[in-house]
Design an enzyme around this catalytic site. Structure first.
Site: not given
Length: 240
Positions: A118, A178
């Protein structure tokens, strides 16, 4: 719009949602300078007149970049752990009627290469570059002190949020972030690699790879916030 409870936008926006993260905006600018490849644009030249007195002077307000009339809003949605062939939009078995409806009104692009992780994928879509060029060869929690793997997006690598802002567009990011180095994610900062310093006017979400699904650790911009309701009271959804 699903996210209208969070923030009000001007007519032209750029919104990004990453696995809980969202952007809104438009790429084109009304800036008439032929050198549009240079961002940010130079400050406009003063073309007024400064006389000996106010009466003999002429003001000239600088014209700031702004999207042209009719420019569309842009929404980018990035979901973790969703394969290319999962959604019905791209021939998958999982019904996604809302995505199908959006796709029918636009174009389908099918040559963006994810990294199967991700954070690096998000870095690539944020910068338009290979994830190694964006300093995110792997996840933030496994950062190392080597080029391409320190998870520090280079200052020479502009994000799509900054490109939008330089062109006079409002931007926002909702959900998962993130892509801040792991050691910079606390409430103490520093904040120069948070969404609000990467070109986004507003951020509402969590600043790690994961959080509790019912009692999430949330930030508004760079300030920790508590959800207004408990899960039992309807946040994020009512339990039965």
């Amino acid at each position: 719009m699903l996210f209208s409870n969070f923030i009000s936008f001007k007519p032209i926006n750029f919104l990004l949602l990453f696995a809980s993260m969202l952007f809104v905006g438009c790429v084109q600018s009304s800036n008439t300078d032929s050198s549009t490849s240079k961002l940010p644009y130079d400050d406009p030249e003063f073309k007024g007149k400064i006389g000996e007195t106010y009466a003999t002077s002429e003001m000239d307000w600088p014209e700031m970049p702004s999207p042209p009339e009719g420019a569309p809003n842009v929404i980018v949605i990035l979901l973790d752990d969703v394969g290319f062939g999962m959604t019905s939009t791209f021939g998958g078995s999982i019904p996604t009627p809302n995505l199908d409806s959006l796709a029918q009104e636009g174009l389908r692009y099918n040559r963006f290469h994810t990294t199967a992780v991700c954070g690096p994928t998000r870095a690539a879509i944020l910068t338009g570059r290979n994830h190694h060029q964006s300093g995110n060869g792997f996840l933030a929690e496994w950062a190392t002190g080597y080029p391409s793997y320190n998870t520090m997006i280079p200052r020479s690598t502009a994000t799509i949020g900054k490109l939008m802002k330089y062109n006079g567009i409002n931007t926002a990011w909702f959900g998962k972030n993130h892509n801040t180095p792991d050691w910079e994610t606390s409430a103490a900062g520093p904040f120069d690699r948070w969404p609000t310093a990467m070109g986004f006017d507003y951020f509402y979400g969590f600043n790690t790879g994961e959080t509790h699904q019912f009692y999430p650790v949330l930030f508004e911009n760079t300030v920790p916030v508590e959800p207004e309701k408990t899960p039992e009271e309807g946040y994020p959804f009512r339990l039965t």
